[in-house]
Structure formats: C-alpha cells, structure tokens
Motif scaffolding. Structure first.
Motif, mmCIF file in Angstrom:
data_model
loop_
_atom_site.group_PDB
_atom_site.id
_atom_site.type_symbol
_atom_site.label_atom_id
_atom_site.label_comp_id
_atom_site.label_asym_id
_atom_site.label_seq_id
_atom_site.Cartn_x
_atom_site.Cartn_y
_atom_site.Cartn_z
ATOM 1 N N MET A 1 0.835 -1.189 0.000
ATOM 2 C CA MET A 1 0.000 0.000 0.000
ATOM 3 C C MET A 1 0.880 1.253 0.000
ATOM 4 S SD MET A 1 -3.043 -1.202 -0.131
ATOM 5 C CE MET A 1 -3.978 -2.679 0.222
ATOM 6 N N ALA A 2 0.280 2.378 -0.231
ATOM 7 C CA ALA A 2 1.050 3.605 -0.406
ATOM 8 C C ALA A 2 1.394 4.255 0.904
ATOM 9 C CB ALA A 2 0.253 4.584 -1.264
ATOM 10 N N SER A 3 2.569 4.885 0.933
ATOM 11 C CA SER A 3 2.914 5.814 1.999
ATOM 12 C C SER A 3 3.109 7.169 1.345
ATOM 13 C CB SER A 3 4.188 5.371 2.720
ATOM 14 O OG SER A 3 5.293 5.395 1.853
ATOM 15 N N SER A 4 2.567 8.196 1.961
ATOM 16 C CA SER A 4 2.564 9.517 1.346
ATOM 17 C C SER A 4 3.904 10.198 1.468
ATOM 18 C CB SER A 4 1.489 10.397 2.000
ATOM 19 O OG SER A 4 1.594 11.720 1.552
ATOM 20 N N GLN A 5 4.255 10.978 0.436
ATOM 21 C CA GLN A 5 5.477 11.772 0.450
ATOM 22 C C GLN A 5 5.422 12.808 1.559
ATOM 23 O OE1 GLN A 5 6.003 14.335 -2.919
ATOM 24 N NE2 GLN A 5 8.216 14.199 -2.844
ATOM 25 N N SER A 6 4.228 13.180 1.967
ATOM 26 C CA SER A 6 4.078 14.221 2.973
ATOM 27 C C SER A 6 4.314 13.725 4.382
ATOM 28 C CB SER A 6 2.661 14.819 2.899
ATOM 29 O OG SER A 6 1.698 13.829 3.166
ATOM 30 N N GLU A 7 4.572 12.429 4.559
ATOM 31 C CA GLU A 7 4.811 11.896 5.883
ATOM 32 C C GLU A 7 6.135 12.414 6.426
ATOM 33 O OE1 GLU A 7 4.630 7.727 5.461
ATOM 34 O OE2 GLU A 7 2.455 7.649 5.226
ATOM 35 N N SER A 8 6.371 12.184 7.724
ATOM 36 C CA SER A 8 7.560 12.679 8.402
ATOM 37 C C SER A 8 8.832 12.255 7.693
ATOM 38 C CB SER A 8 7.569 12.144 9.849
ATOM 39 O OG SER A 8 8.814 12.351 10.452
ATOM 40 N N GLN A 9 9.824 13.148 7.717
ATOM 41 C CA GLN A 9 11.114 12.853 7.113
ATOM 42 C C GLN A 9 11.783 11.667 7.794
ATOM 43 O OE1 GLN A 9 12.523 14.350 4.473
ATOM 44 N NE2 GLN A 9 10.696 15.613 4.190
ATOM 45 N N ASP A 10 11.383 11.362 9.049
ATOM 46 C CA ASP A 10 12.008 10.271 9.786
ATOM 47 C C ASP A 10 11.443 8.911 9.393
ATOM 48 O OD1 ASP A 10 13.553 12.072 11.210
ATOM 49 O OD2 ASP A 10 12.028 12.328 12.776
ATOM 50 N N LEU A 36 -0.139 -2.681 -7.809
ATOM 51 C CA LEU A 36 0.770 -2.705 -6.658
ATOM 52 C C LEU A 36 0.084 -3.290 -5.432
ATOM 53 C CD1 LEU A 36 2.334 0.823 -7.202
ATOM 54 C CD2 LEU A 36 3.618 -1.328 -7.256
ATOM 55 N N ASN A 37 -1.167 -2.914 -5.226
ATOM 56 C CA ASN A 37 -1.904 -3.425 -4.067
ATOM 57 C C ASN A 37 -2.174 -4.920 -4.178
ATOM 58 O OD1 ASN A 37 -1.952 -0.817 -3.109
ATOM 59 N ND2 ASN A 37 -4.075 -0.423 -3.667
ATOM 60 N N LEU A 38 -2.589 -5.367 -5.349
ATOM 61 C CA LEU A 38 -2.866 -6.793 -5.532
ATOM 62 C C LEU A 38 -1.618 -7.635 -5.306
ATOM 63 C CD1 LEU A 38 -5.153 -6.740 -8.702
ATOM 64 C CD2 LEU A 38 -5.841 -7.420 -6.406
ATOM 65 N N LYS A 39 -0.474 -7.113 -5.697
ATOM 66 C CA LYS A 39 0.773 -7.841 -5.542
ATOM 67 C C LYS A 39 1.409 -7.641 -4.162
ATOM 68 C CE LYS A 39 1.825 -8.236 -10.451
ATOM 69 N NZ LYS A 39 1.940 -9.713 -10.447
ATOM 70 N N GLY A 40 0.734 -6.863 -3.311
ATOM 71 C CA GLY A 40 1.209 -6.678 -1.947
ATOM 72 C C GLY A 40 2.498 -5.889 -1.845
ATOM 73 N N LEU A 41 2.702 -4.957 -2.765
ATOM 74 C CA LEU A 41 3.945 -4.189 -2.808
ATOM 75 C C LEU A 41 3.751 -2.823 -2.153
ATOM 76 C CD1 LEU A 41 4.943 -4.995 -6.499
ATOM 77 C CD2 LEU A 41 5.978 -5.944 -4.424
ATOM 78 N N ASP A 42 4.581 -2.527 -1.179
ATOM 79 C CA ASP A 42 4.576 -1.193 -0.580
ATOM 80 C C ASP A 42 5.281 -0.220 -1.524
ATOM 81 O OD1 ASP A 42 3.298 -2.005 1.748
ATOM 82 O OD2 ASP A 42 5.182 -2.560 2.710
ATOM 83 N N TYR A 43 4.849 1.012 -1.500
ATOM 84 C CA TYR A 43 5.476 2.011 -2.350
ATOM 85 C C TYR A 43 5.281 3.391 -1.744
ATOM 86 C CZ TYR A 43 0.676 2.848 -4.009
ATOM 87 O OH TYR A 43 -0.664 3.125 -4.082
ATOM 88 N N LEU A 231 -16.028 -3.835 -3.937
ATOM 89 C CA LEU A 231 -15.960 -4.676 -2.738
ATOM 90 C C LEU A 231 -14.549 -5.172 -2.444
ATOM 91 C CD1 LEU A 231 -19.167 -6.853 -3.313
ATOM 92 C CD2 LEU A 231 -18.937 -4.819 -1.872
ATOM 93 N N LEU A 232 -13.619 -4.926 -3.367
ATOM 94 C CA LEU A 232 -12.267 -5.477 -3.230
ATOM 95 C C LEU A 232 -11.333 -4.492 -2.522
ATOM 96 C CD1 LEU A 232 -11.909 -7.019 -6.797
ATOM 97 C CD2 LEU A 232 -12.511 -8.199 -4.670
ATOM 98 N N PRO A 233 -10.691 -4.909 -1.426
ATOM 99 C CA PRO A 233 -9.805 -3.993 -0.678
ATOM 100 C C PRO A 233 -8.707 -3.370 -1.517
ATOM 101 C CG PRO A 233 -10.265 -5.946 0.633
ATOM 102 C CD PRO A 233 -10.849 -6.205 -0.733
ATOM 103 N N ALA A 234 -8.114 -4.130 -2.434
ATOM 104 C CA ALA A 234 -7.028 -3.589 -3.263
ATOM 105 C C ALA A 234 -7.524 -2.473 -4.165
ATOM 106 C CB ALA A 234 -6.394 -4.701 -4.096
ATOM 107 N N PHE A 235 -8.747 -2.584 -4.621
ATOM 108 C CA PHE A 235 -9.348 -1.557 -5.469
ATOM 109 C C PHE A 235 -9.790 -0.362 -4.624
ATOM 110 C CE2 PHE A 235 -9.197 -5.103 -8.185
ATOM 111 C CZ PHE A 235 -9.493 -4.743 -9.486
ATOM 112 N N GLN A 236 -10.341 -0.648 -3.460
ATOM 113 C CA GLN A 236 -10.766 0.430 -2.559
ATOM 114 C C GLN A 236 -9.585 1.318 -2.173
ATOM 115 O OE1 GLN A 236 -12.481 -1.741 0.677
ATOM 116 N NE2 GLN A 236 -14.361 -2.266 -0.420
#
Length: 249
Positions: A1-10, A36-43, A231-236
């Motif tokens: 799942m995604a992590s935002s660029q706006s998150e803490s620098q740490d 990316l979500n279906l394949k379980g890849l963090d980004y 209904l699919l979490p990866a799509f949601q």
C-alpha cells in the motif's frame, strides 16, 4: 500500500523501495495502484498535480518522464512511464498474484480489453484533450465529447449532447467492451479471478460515473463489474478518494 510523500522525514522508505509518481484522479495511475496493491507491494506515493499544467511540473519529474505524464514508477535504478508498461514490468518482476492467465486466448482477451481502454477511450478524455475542447468549443461540449467516446468504447455506440437525444452509430464491432466481455465474464471481466482487464476497466468505469455522469443503465455487464470491484480492498485502497493528494471536486 502507499505511503505519502508528505509523511515525516524520519519515516523509513517502503521496504520494496518502489516510488510511484501519481495524481489522484488519473485513471492511468489508478491502474498501477491496483496492481501494486494486488501484488502486496509497498510504495512511496509522490503526488504530481496535473491540473497545474506542464509548466508547473517539478523539474526532477520532467527528467524522469519528459512528456510529464503520470504514472511513473521508480524501482531502484529502473524508471518506467506508461501504465501498461509499468503493469507488465510488475507482472514479470513480482509474479505474486498473476495478472495474466496462462491460457493463450484468455490472455489475449485481457490484453484486448485493456488496450480498448488505454488506446481507444482514455486518451480521448484526458486532461489535455478535454481542456482543448473546452477552450475551443465549450465546457458543455467537453462533457458530451467524453461521453461520446466512452460510450463508443463501452458498446460501440457513441452518444452526443443530452445522451438520449441523439445517437451516432460509430462502431458495432465486437471490440466494444460490453459485447467483447459478454462471452467471458464471470464474477469479474474474464472469469472469477481478478486479471489485467479488471485493472483497466475499474478506473475507466469509475471516471465515467464520477467525472462524466455517464448513464450506466445501458451497460449492465460493466455496471455489475463496477459493483464487484467496489468490494475489493485492493481496489478500494487505490481509489482516487483514498489518495493523499485527493481534492474534493
């Protein structure tokens, strides 16, 4: 799942080291987010605001993709633009949850459906084209233009103006999505597994409803698929409304 660029620098970079340059409303980016979500890849999600125009795109992004479109995927030293190329790359490098079946015919149908969306529908409704139509004609004609070409891709029939007032028969070949998938659909586009075609269909149907007010009653199969995708979490998680750069219209 995604992590935002706006998150803490740490905060640490996602374990996979993947970075996705994306825009919340881009259907092309939406496709890649689903993959990316279906394949379980963090980004790491790096937002690019397309509404500001190419002159406002950061210089470093233009170096990654000179045409300044999203999505762009960075995987270590590898930089890829174009959603189709990115998804095929992910399919080769990260084989978990395969998106292309082994059966040659089923694989070809998935690619055909994806190509109809990516080649015959989406380019005619992207920001640059719609802005040109709006500037040269009118904002009303912009929506009619999009509805016409979406309708053509969905059924082989284009609609114009007030949708029901004037129908133009543009193409009645089996390449139209509603007709093409009628023979193959199960729970999803080409059976009971989520495959490549679904990744292209879901964003297109979502945009058709939320951006272009398309009457989906004329597309019963695609309407049913839309409900299944929701209904699919990866799509949601990949949906525009769930992205860190989302702005309520």
């Amino acid at each position: 799942m995604a992590s935002s660029q706006s998150e803490s620098q740490d905060s640490q970079q996602p374990p996979s080291g993947l970075q996705l340059y994306s825009y919340w409303r881009s259907s092309c980016s939406f496709r890649v987010r689903i993959a990316l979500n279906l394949k379980g890849l963090d980004y790491e999600y790096k937002a690019v605001n397309l509404l500001k125009g190419s002159n406002s795109v950061p210089v470093h992004f233009s170096k990654l993709n000179p045409i300044s479109y999203v999505p762009v995927l960075v995987d270590g030293d590898i930089v890829l633009a174009d959603s189709f190329a990115i998804i095929l790359y992910l399919e080769e490098k990260y084989p978990q949850h395969p998106l292309l079946p082994l059966d040659p015919q089923k694989k070809a149908i998935n690619i055909q459906a994806a190509s109809i969306v990516s080649s015959s529908i989406q380019p005619l409704q992207n920001i640059g084209v719609l802005k040109y139509v709006e500037d040269k004609v009118s904002s009303e004609e912009k929506i009619a233009w999009a509805q016409n070409h979406i309708g053509k891709g969905f059924t082989g029939i284009g609609s114009h103006g007030d949708y029901s007032a004037f129908i133009i028969v543009l193409d009645v070949s089996v390449s139209a999505l509603e007709k093409l998938l009628h023979r193959y659909a199960g729970k999803y586009a080409t059976g009971d597994e989520v495959l490549l075609a679904d990744l292209f269909l879901a964003p297109q149907i979502h945009a058709s409803i939320t951006r272009f007010n398309l009457d989906m009653a004329q597309f019963p199969l695609l309407s049913r698929l839309h409900e299944a995708y929701n209904l699919l979490p990866a799509f949601q998680a990949a949906s525009p409304e769930r992205q860190p750069d989302y702005l309520k219209p």
